[in-house]
Scaffold this active site. Structure first.
Site, mmCIF file in Angstrom:
data_model
loop_
_atom_site.group_PDB
_atom_site.id
_atom_site.type_symbol
_atom_site.label_atom_id
_atom_site.label_comp_id
_atom_site.label_asym_id
_atom_site.label_seq_id
_atom_site.Cartn_x
_atom_site.Cartn_y
_atom_site.Cartn_z
ATOM 1 C CG LEU A 222 16.488 -50.773 15.959
ATOM 2 C CD1 LEU A 222 16.809 -51.167 14.445
ATOM 3 C CD2 LEU A 222 15.587 -49.414 16.151
ATOM 4 C CG ASP A 223 20.110 -50.710 16.453
ATOM 5 O OD1 ASP A 223 20.345 -51.327 15.355
ATOM 6 O OD2 ASP A 223 19.969 -49.625 16.733
ATOM 7 C CD GLU A 224 18.263 -53.882 22.525
ATOM 8 O OE1 GLU A 224 18.958 -54.719 23.201
ATOM 9 O OE2 GLU A 224 17.784 -52.840 22.985
#
Lengths: 278, 278, 278, 278
Positions: A222-224
């Site tokens: 996530l969001d990485e």
């Protein structure tokens, strides 16, 4: 007849690569319109984006390049033409609207195949521009079922990239795995600050003096995923989180459009969890 | 019944002003929701923007304030409501489109009365949003005649501000004089750099490393009116002037919208050739 | 004889505060040289920084203000004069050097009482400016012992603030508790991104396109104290972490000096874990 | 024995240049540590900066490159080593001090031969760092006489670049002509805005919302030489011109140091009145 092509090479670094590649261009009497290279010393990887023009066959050039490049080379010789995108959205119109306006002005460099949303809110806006709009509601569905319906709709279209223009649902690993390096998201914070839900509220609570937005490829973390573009604006104690959100929208839409512009012109290489931008 | 008002005061500075004004608020048991003041020491001028709420009559408050303020005071007590704007444009859609998208989302804080343009190009875009579009061609007309037709069209509408959303014609002094402090322009350079025609070409020729945009009130001196907002982006030697123009559009539209947001919320005071922004 | 004072008020919000305070100024015939207010609606707290001048006694004004302010009010009436600072450093000279240069030019607005460092490296630089330098080595000491020696040295001096100009050791809670709202740190990242050790390496690994620095008050939560100032610079794939570090130094020193300038002029209020900057 | 060199080529553009140059590198079995190219399409000029390493003779490589390059080519093969600079200053210490601090930390990448100033003010600061300081007063001298004395002092030293670290006198054409592409100035405005004297006062009078600084090569046209680096900071109506000046100093010093870093590492090509930055 003059042909133009983008030559994109990503391979293990080796001595003589530039020489061998430029020799191929030279032998075909090609003009080098622009040329950008980068070597990641740590990973020993070579990246190159060259725009060539002249009288040549794209396939023949591709084959010739493969002969001199290392075995692991990822080579693309591409005629510049508009990519196709599928847009996913939820309720907010700023990022989507910005893309629609650019597209209507012929400035996007892509054709928008359709917009898929989990709410009806944006139908009117999208249909003003004669773009197909599909509402795939999530109510009453488990995440996998909803995604299956979204994927079904996506897969009815021909596309190069899926753009999450403020699509506010978290994607499952299997969704992400189905479209590797094809999903571009705009996250409403200056990542890696404020990962997860409601980053403006997080920013407000933390009392930061600058907020931002991040466009990135979506991966399972996530969001990485690899960051393509980021930008920021100053805020101060007078901003509550709603005002941060309002101010942040301008950064979000501009950063997403900047990232799209890079991706659509084949200017972005993914290098592990990072990007090379030419 | 709770009333809310913006109190805007601009007057010669004098001792006791804050006391006298806050006394009036206190006597009426008003809440001060926000309060900003500034004294221009050089010009000895006092500026104040206060948002008050409570049980009161706007007219009565206005009268009371006039009694304590210096004779030259410019006082406005305004109920917060949407302003009305008339937009002027030419061919480019980015600044206009941004305003249309914000308006459609209910985020503009204004009602768009109409768009007037000297070309037909933007009709389709404007009419997609059900906003009246008037084409007033300039061909074959002297400047004064063309402007007379534009003014006729403007004056058919009720409006607070005229917004030049990339209106690419120079206005005559008599046009400007007809709408003092009411015309807002977006200039595609970081003023006062690159006054006049084609600032991106000028910026390219000069080899600057940063370009920008400036939103300002229009006065008779070309590109010399009070500046409301400015912003910039970096460029480099790889940008030709067309690329600067493309990149600059994002700054133009964001700066214009930021300026509009300030003006529409009565946050801008004109102080000679400068602005006070609260 | 003309006196000047900064009036700093931080209290529970209440109706009539501005009126009552400005009345006190008015009754003493004071000039208001500048005035900034802010109400934190969420916490119902009122903040005010006013610079007044006239013929008055600071103590009398202080007493008068206390009479009208809420019981919880934190009121300071301060004559503007240079604060005293103690600097802590380790080996890097950029942030410390910037402060020394400003101080030598009379632009710091503070007197530097001494520099305390856990290495000898910076002695030569500091002594060039005739500032006392104390080396308190940490070798062979447990953290508490080392800090006790640092505190002993600090407490030999009269000071308003302790400035960590790239002091690279983590402080214990008891150290922090001894100097509440008095310790200012420069963290070499755009907090809350990259909390902890080697943020430039973290930024490099993450592939961010912007790096930054954060000046904040030190509290017991590592890198979590109230933020005073932040700034950023763009980076790209050509930056390895050492180059990010090099580029970041310019942001660090400028952000620290900006924060110091604010703190030294009593422009910063701490509001829970945030700051109000006037 | 491993040698490293910067290869700098500036010539008329021609087909096959990259091939011919990379062939020379390949034949000598050189590593390409980094490579940057740019073609100015308008002027048909090719620019290249390559860092190579391997077992080779710098002179031999230089000769080989000249054989394949166009007749007009400007070719430099340079071993990376510290450049020498002479600094000119007047009274302000921020830009000079920043350079001195970097130099003392071994981060400047240059050796400072001396500081020459038209006032005594900075002697103490410079001599703290054991750098020779020469005061060449201008009082009672016509400009040409004063410059002759400055040049005499400059010419006593060996140097690559003359850096005007806030040297506040205008140089005559003959002075400038004596050191072509060798004089670097920091101008305290965002050029081309506010050319000439007291740009902060000009910025204040104009009411701009952003101020900046520009590092550029000095040519005969005042403030019109090729720009190397620029940066900006926001200001608002609360800044009088002295405060703009104070805030601007941080931009000035950082921009000058950034420009110096580029120039000292041979990363700047002058291309007519512009620069190419690699």
């Amino acid at each position: 007849m003059e042909t133009k092509a983008r030559v994109l090479i990503d391979c293990h670094d080796a001595k003589g690569l530039v020489y061998k590649i430029s020799k191929i261009f030279y032998e075909r009497d090609l003009n080098i319109d622009s040329n950008r290279e980068f070597v990641d010393k740590e990973k020993e990887r070579f990246f190159m984006r060259t725009v060539v023009s002249g009288t040549f066959e794209i396939d023949e050039l591709d084959v010739a390049l493969r002969e001199v490049a290392p075995i692991d080379a990822h080579i693309r010789v591409i005629a510049p033409k508009d990519k196709k995108v599928v847009l996913l959205a939820t309720k907010e119109s700023h990022a989507l609207g910005d893309i629609l306006i650019r597209n209507a002005a012929g400035e996007l460099g892509a054709s928008i195949e359709c917009v898929i949303a989990n709410h009806e809110t944006l139908r009117e806006l999208v249909e003003r521009f004669n773009i197909p709009f599909f509402h795939v509601p999530a109510e009453g569905l488990v995440r996998e079922e909803h995604e299956a319906r979204i994927m079904e709709k996506i897969d009815e279209h021909d596309f190069d990239f899926i753009v999450l223009a403020k699509y506010m649902r978290i994607l499952t690993p299997s969704f992400v795995a189905a479209y590797p390096k094809q999903i571009i998201n705009i996250h409403h914070s200056f990542l890696p600050a404020f990962i997860g839900a409601n980053p403006y509220k997080q920013a407000y609570e933390r009392g930061v003096k600058i907020i931002g937005a991040t466009a990135h490829f979506v991966t399972n973390d996530l969001d990485e995923g690899p960051i393509i573009a980021q930008d920021v604006i100053p805020v101060n104690h007078r901003f509550d989180w709603k005002e941060m959100q309002r101010a942040g929208r301008d950064v979000e839409k501009v950063v997403l459009s900047r990232a799209l512009n890079l991706v659509l012109h084949d200017r972005v290489f993914v290098n592990g969890n990072k990007t090379i931008i030419f």
